[in-house]
Design a protein around this motif. Structure first.
Motif, PDB file in Angstrom:
ATOM      1  N   THR A 302     -54.135  24.869 -19.478  1.00 19.31           N
ATOM      2  CA  THR A 302     -54.477  23.568 -20.057  1.00 19.31           C
ATOM      3  C   THR A 302     -53.889  22.464 -19.185  1.00 19.31           C
ATOM      4  OG1 THR A 302     -52.535  23.196 -21.489  1.00 19.31           O
ATOM      5  CG2 THR A 302     -54.291  24.625 -22.347  1.00 19.31           C
ATOM      6  N   HIS A 303     -54.577  21.322 -19.166  1.00 21.03           N
ATOM      7  CA  HIS A 303     -54.124  20.206 -18.332  1.00 21.03           C
ATOM      8  C   HIS A 303     -54.798  18.927 -18.814  1.00 21.03           C
ATOM      9  CE1 HIS A 303     -51.817  19.685 -14.527  1.00 21.03           C
ATOM     10  NE2 HIS A 303     -52.446  18.512 -14.503  1.00 21.03           N
ATOM     11  N   THR A 334     -59.760  15.580 -22.260  1.00 21.15           N
ATOM     12  CA  THR A 334     -60.421  14.352 -21.829  1.00 21.15           C
ATOM     13  C   THR A 334     -60.206  13.245 -22.852  1.00 21.15           C
ATOM     14  OG1 THR A 334     -62.512  14.844 -22.952  1.00 21.15           O
ATOM     15  CG2 THR A 334     -62.187  15.809 -20.758  1.00 21.15           C
ATOM     16  N   ALA A 335     -60.767  12.080 -22.551  1.00 19.59           N
ATOM     17  CA  ALA A 335     -60.626  10.937 -23.455  1.00 19.59           C
ATOM     18  C   ALA A 335     -61.277  11.206 -24.807  1.00 19.59           C
ATOM     19  CB  ALA A 335     -61.234   9.696 -22.814  1.00 19.59           C
ATOM     20  N   VAL A 340     -54.728  13.373 -22.508  1.00 27.18           N
ATOM     21  CA  VAL A 340     -55.146  13.284 -21.108  1.00 27.18           C
ATOM     22  C   VAL A 340     -53.977  13.100 -20.151  1.00 27.18           C
ATOM     23  CG1 VAL A 340     -57.387  12.331 -21.761  1.00 27.18           C
ATOM     24  CG2 VAL A 340     -55.514  10.773 -21.194  1.00 27.18           C
ATOM     25  N   GLU A 341     -52.832  12.639 -20.660  1.00 24.79           N
ATOM     26  CA  GLU A 341     -51.686  12.390 -19.787  1.00 24.79           C
ATOM     27  C   GLU A 341     -50.884  13.675 -19.582  1.00 24.79           C
ATOM     28  OE1 GLU A 341     -51.392   9.711 -18.168  1.00 24.79           O
ATOM     29  OE2 GLU A 341     -52.727   8.354 -19.255  1.00 24.79           O
ATOM     30  N   ALA A 349     -51.211  16.774 -29.992  1.00 30.54           N
ATOM     31  CA  ALA A 349     -51.824  17.573 -31.053  1.00 30.54           C
ATOM     32  C   ALA A 349     -52.832  18.580 -30.511  1.00 30.54           C
ATOM     33  CB  ALA A 349     -52.495  16.662 -32.076  1.00 30.54           C
ATOM     34  N   TYR A 350     -53.643  18.161 -29.549  1.00 30.40           N
ATOM     35  CA  TYR A 350     -54.703  19.048 -29.070  1.00 30.40           C
ATOM     36  C   TYR A 350     -54.149  20.194 -28.232  1.00 30.40           C
ATOM     37  CZ  TYR A 350     -57.860  15.596 -30.936  1.00 30.40           C
ATOM     38  OH  TYR A 350     -58.520  14.764 -31.796  1.00 30.40           O
ATOM     39  N   GLY A 351     -53.204  19.897 -27.359  1.00 29.54           N
ATOM     40  CA  GLY A 351     -52.581  20.966 -26.595  1.00 29.54           C
ATOM     41  C   GLY A 351     -51.873  21.958 -27.490  1.00 29.54           C
ATOM     42  N   ARG A 352     -51.172  21.436 -28.480  1.00 33.84           N
ATOM     43  CA  ARG A 352     -50.453  22.293 -29.422  1.00 33.84           C
ATOM     44  C   ARG A 352     -51.415  23.223 -30.159  1.00 33.84           C
ATOM     45  NH1 ARG A 352     -47.591  18.421 -31.729  1.00 33.84           N
ATOM     46  NH2 ARG A 352     -49.183  17.887 -33.253  1.00 33.84           N
ATOM     47  N   ASP A 353     -52.515  22.681 -30.653  1.00 32.99           N
ATOM     48  CA  ASP A 353     -53.473  23.497 -31.399  1.00 32.99           C
ATOM     49  C   ASP A 353     -54.135  24.547 -30.513  1.00 32.99           C
ATOM     50  OD1 ASP A 353     -52.961  22.126 -33.726  1.00 32.99           O
ATOM     51  OD2 ASP A 353     -54.778  20.903 -33.659  1.00 32.99           O
ATOM     52  N   VAL A 354     -54.563  24.135 -29.333  1.00 33.80           N
ATOM     53  CA  VAL A 354     -55.266  25.067 -28.440  1.00 33.80           C
ATOM     54  C   VAL A 354     -54.361  26.224 -28.036  1.00 33.80           C
ATOM     55  CG1 VAL A 354     -56.228  25.306 -26.115  1.00 33.80           C
ATOM     56  CG2 VAL A 354     -56.964  23.423 -27.570  1.00 33.80           C
TER      57      VAL A 354
END
Length: 368
Positions: A302-303, A334-335, A340-341, A349-354
């Motif tokens: 992830t990035h 993405t936006a 995105v940073e 939240a999104y990185g954590r969930d994925v």
């Protein structure tokens, strides 16, 4: 904010030091320490008042924020800065007290290494005392600590999915660096294997379902460890630090952003280097090229699309070299969703969930 801060307290801490920040990244760090430590001290006093009234949960909440602000204040200082050692000790004490008063699901443990120990926080999945659960080893980046890993809320997300977490202060980070003087070891399997040794001795852990992830510079340590430690059953990175040694050349050319003030002094300290030439020599193996074909388990990359510290191109490099992984995935935030940073500094939240869902799917947890 992502780690549990209150916006009003952040405004109160930062308002008086805005002018100092305009003088350069390093110039305002003493004022930063003073402002953030003062807020931490105020919260310690308020927590003591709650505790005296028997309001343990309220005291714990304030101790969490006090500890957070004190850790951040310490983290932003240069090595050897006045008050840094004392601030770190105060932050640790508040963190431990908070866990006790708040009955928080985290236990401080010490994992034996060849030299010294690796302090860690063990968060247990519900029900693991009767049915052994999968577990994820979660490692720091360059300048974080296990407490900040815990506050990323990934351990909470994993526990919800039936997976335990071991947040580690590996050599070169947190207590291992500050209290034991253990420098970064680019060959992360040397200490990650010790984490597995320890987990295999815990009755709550399924030894066949241990994964590893890392945040920021952990994007080097986690893939390297999974490549060379065959007992890992799955892996993931929160930021693909595929060739960190190359990033240093770019930073010397003033390309990209540095993660902390006093950057070069910090990396010299973290790597146990006596100067720039020594640092460049000791960091030469911070490069995953030629190693990723050893990974033969599921692996997630992830990035953030707008990562200004580590180029998203390194996520492509890592993913492309996972040629022997039976299941490889790449997620670029993405936006549209955020995150995105660098390591989701704008929205974790999104990185954590994925990442939590990934380990649930590949280690035998659950997503519903």
């Amino acid at each position: 904010m992502e780690s549990g801060a209150q916006i009003g307290e952040i405004i109160d801490m930062c308002k008086p030091i805005r002018d100092a920040a305009n003088s350069g990244a390093d110039a305002g760090t003493p004022q930063f320490m003073k402002a953030w430590a003062e807020m931490g001290d105020k919260l310690l006093d308020l927590a003591a008042e709650d505790e005296a009234k028997g309001r343990a949960f309220s005291a714990s909440d304030k101790l969490e924020r006090a500890s957070l602000y004190l850790f951040i204040a310490e983290r932003m200082q240069g090595h050897g800065a006045p008050g840094r050692k004392e601030t770190f000790a105060k932050a640790r004490e508040a963190f431990e007290r908070s866990a006790k008063l708040g009955r928080i699901n985290r236990e401080r443990v010490e994992i034996p290494l060849a030299a010294g120990t690796m302090p860690a926080l063990f968060t247990r999945a519900p029900g693991s005392e009767t049915t052994p659960a999968p577990c994820v080893v979660y490692c720091n980046g360059l300048d974080s600590n296990k407490e900040l890993l815990y506050w990323s809320r990934l351990p909470e997300a994993l526990a919800r999915r039936g997976i335990s977490t071991l947040c580690v202060d590996q050599p070169g980070s947190g207590e291992a660096l500050r209290l034991q003087g253990l420098p970064v070891d680019p060959h992360s399997e040397s200490w990650a294997s010790k984490a597995i040794d320890w987990l295999e001795q815990q009755s709550e852990v399924d030894p066949k379902a241990i994964g590893m992830t890392g945040i920021s510079l952990g994007g080097h340590f986690a893939p390297r460890a999974v490549a060379y430690e065959p007992r890992f059953a799955s892996g993931a990175v929160w930021g693909a630090n595929h060739n960190w040694r190359e990033v240093q050349d770019k930073r010397m050319a003033r390309e990209g952003e540095n993660p902390v003030p006093h950057y070069w002094a910090h990396v010299h300290w973290a790597f146990g280097a006596e100067g720039q030439e020594d640092f460049l020599e000791k960091s030469k193996d911070m490069n995953l090229n030629g190693h990723m074909d050893r990974i033969a388990v599921p692996f997630l990359v992830t990035h953030g699309a707008n990562d200004r510290q580590i180029s998203p191109a390194y996520a492509d490099d890592l993913y492309d070299q996972l040629v022997n992984s039976p299941r490889r995935e790449k997620v670029i935030f993405t936006a549209r969703e955020g995150g995105v940073e660098h390591v989701g500094a704008d929205n974790m939240a999104y990185g954590r969930d994925v990442i939590a869902d990934w380990f649930a799917e590949t280690l035998g947890g659950h997503t519903a």
